[in-house]
Design an enzyme around this catalytic site. Structure first.
Site, short mmCIF file in Angstrom:
data_model
loop_
_atom_site.label_atom_id
_atom_site.label_comp_id
_atom_site.label_asym_id
_atom_site.label_seq_id
_atom_site.Cartn_x
_atom_site.Cartn_y
_atom_site.Cartn_z
N ASN A 1 11.20 50.57 -17.64
CA ASN A 1 11.26 49.44 -16.71
C ASN A 1 10.27 48.33 -17.04
O ASN A 1 10.47 47.18 -16.67
CB ASN A 1 11.03 49.93 -15.28
CG ASN A 1 9.93 50.95 -15.16
OD1 ASN A 1 9.88 51.93 -15.90
ND2 ASN A 1 9.01 50.74 -14.24
N GLN B 1 17.33 51.99 -15.41
CA GLN B 1 17.33 50.63 -15.95
C GLN B 1 18.52 50.35 -16.87
O GLN B 1 18.62 49.25 -17.42
CB GLN B 1 16.01 50.34 -16.68
CG GLN B 1 14.79 50.28 -15.76
CD GLN B 1 14.79 49.09 -14.81
OE1 GLN B 1 15.54 48.12 -14.99
NE2 GLN B 1 13.96 49.16 -13.78
N SER C 1 20.25 53.99 -9.79
CA SER C 1 19.90 53.34 -8.52
C SER C 1 20.66 52.03 -8.37
O SER C 1 20.64 51.18 -9.27
CB SER C 1 18.39 53.08 -8.50
OG SER C 1 17.99 52.61 -7.25
N ALA C 2 21.32 51.84 -7.20
CA ALA C 2 22.21 50.69 -7.00
C ALA C 2 21.49 49.35 -7.08
O ALA C 2 22.03 48.37 -7.59
CB ALA C 2 22.90 50.82 -5.63
N HIS C 3 20.25 49.30 -6.56
CA HIS C 3 19.63 47.97 -6.41
C HIS C 3 19.15 47.37 -7.72
O HIS C 3 18.69 46.23 -7.76
CB HIS C 3 18.50 48.01 -5.37
CG HIS C 3 17.22 48.67 -5.80
ND1 HIS C 3 16.14 47.94 -6.25
CD2 HIS C 3 16.83 49.96 -5.83
CE1 HIS C 3 15.14 48.77 -6.52
NE2 HIS C 3 15.53 50.01 -6.28
N THR D 1 23.18 62.20 7.34
CA THR D 1 24.41 61.40 7.39
C THR D 1 24.37 60.33 6.31
O THR D 1 23.38 59.62 6.17
CB THR D 1 24.56 60.75 8.79
OG1 THR D 1 24.51 61.80 9.75
CG2 THR D 1 25.87 59.99 8.92
N CYS E 1 1.68 48.50 -7.58
CA CYS E 1 1.92 49.66 -6.72
C CYS E 1 2.42 49.13 -5.37
O CYS E 1 2.54 47.93 -5.16
CB CYS E 1 0.68 50.51 -6.59
SG CYS E 1 -0.71 49.62 -5.91
#
Ligand code: PLP
Length: 374
Positions: free
Chosen positions: A151, A179, A199-201, A237, A318
């Protein structure tokens, strides 16, 4: 603002926003038996299948399972914790590279059976050292975890070759592929890894949706107990709107080219021959550039760019927002003095030539101003 921090998170695609808005307008709990519940179930399965396709997987034919999680941090923890459990009973060993994301590396704080595989000054792992570890730990080794792309530097590891080597010694392979999607091809079937996190974002989807992808038949234990959601591996859920957005982002995903990044790097080198472009000689993500600006600390650079309307980051901030010395650059042998003045630029599909021109002139301005102040 000019956004040059796509590796941190990406803007959500308009198509995702409309699909998610529609999903949010309906009460959707896939565990319910009524029509709404069944619709929710269908939405999850459509998203799962679109995500699988992005990864080169046909869920009907190929032996892979996709379990949704809230983040890749959770997916990485799920896999690492599973091997912690196994370690407790079998004393098996785990190998991770020194430039992994902290959601992998921090497990070493709790597990003495994790070894670290170093990288060279170009950020690449050594196949020779990997094989030595596999030989030395034959019969004991359980898992190797090496990321597809870093990343911070964008360095892409040869995961297919690494996996073949790891499998030769009967060990399982996990790759943090976060990535990859949206930047380069990320064909899990071809890479043949046993486990992968995404990861979607990071590629136009929303925050709060990610997945652990794994070869069907692996007996994973859940780290969150509750209902039987996600085949009992991840209770709670399901976040339907986020999963729907994840699926749309997967369907819409494209790859990037290095054209603008290469123009940017060439211009920076023209402006300042002492600027260091990390890992320039290595296979890298086409959108990523980690650059050392001589004598200008990362936090000063970030604030100066921000004041000029450009969002960048050091890649190692961080959660408190403080800039720390990058463990990735340190692992590559960069002295603190060099690592402390490095900033990551990461472009996306909507980055324009004009953005890059402004970025270049702003870089020059910040650098020139620092020379005057010396
Ligand atoms: N792995 C890598 C390589 C990342 O870049 C990130 C996010 O920065 C993560 C894991 C964690 O992803 P998430 O934000 O979904 O927890």
């Amino acid at each position: 603002m000019i956004y040059c921090d796509y590796n941190s998170t990406s803007p959500v695609l308009p198509e995702c926003i409309s699909a998610m808005t529609e999903a949010m307008a309906t009460p959707l709990n896939p565990s319910s038996v009524h029509t709404f519940g069944r619709d929710a179930k269908t939405m999850i399965e459509v998203a799962r299948s679109d995500i699988a396709s992005m990864l080169g997987i046909n869920l009907r034919k190929d032996q892979y399972t996709i379990v949704f999680t809230s983040s890749a941090t959770e997916a990485n923890n799920l896999i690492m914790r599973n091997f912690d459990y196994h370690v407790a009973s079998s004393k098996g060993k785990i190998l991770v590279s020194s430039t992994e994301h902290i959601s992998i590396l921090r497990h070493k704080e709790y597990n003495n059976n994790i070894d670290i595989l170093p990288v060279d000054s170009n950020g690449i792992i050594s196949m020779r050292m990997l094989e030595e570890w596999l030989v030395q730990n034959q019969g004991e080794a359980n898992l190797v975890s090496i990321m597809l792309a870093n990343n911070e530097t964008g360095v892409v590891q040869p995961i297919k070759e690494i996996t073949a080597m790891v499998h030769k010694y009967g060990v399982l392979m996990h790759s943090d592929c976060v990535q990859g999607p949206g930047k380069i091809k990320c064909d899990i079937l071809d890479l043949d890894v046993d486990f992968a996190s995404i990861s979607a974002h990071k590629f136009g989807g929303p925050l709060g949706a990610a997945a652990l992808v794994y070869k069907t038949g692996r007996n994973l234990l859940p780290q969150i107990l509750g209902g039987g959601q996600e085949r009992g591996i991840r209770a709670g859920t399901e976040n339907i709107p986020a999963i729907v957005g994840f699926g749309v982002a997967a369907k819409k995903h494209t790859h990037q080219t290095s054209r603008l990044r290469d123009i940017f790097e060439a211009e920076i080198t023209n402006i300042c021959s002492d600027a260091i472009i990390f890992c320039k000689a290595s296979p890298r993500l086409p959108n990523t550039s980690m650059i050392h600006m001589p004598n200008v600390p990362a936090n000063v650079q970030i604030i100066s760019f921000d004041m000029k309307g450009i969002a960048v980051s050091s890649g190692s901030a961080c959660s408190s927002g403080k800039v720390k010395i990058s463990h990735v650059l340190t692992a590559m042998g960069a002295p603190d003095k060099i690592a402390d003045c490095a900033i990551r630029f990461s472009f996306g599909p909507s980055t324009t030539e004009r953005d890059v021109a402004i970025l270049i002139s702003t870089w020059q301005e910040i650098y020139t101003k620092s020379r005057v102040q010396l």
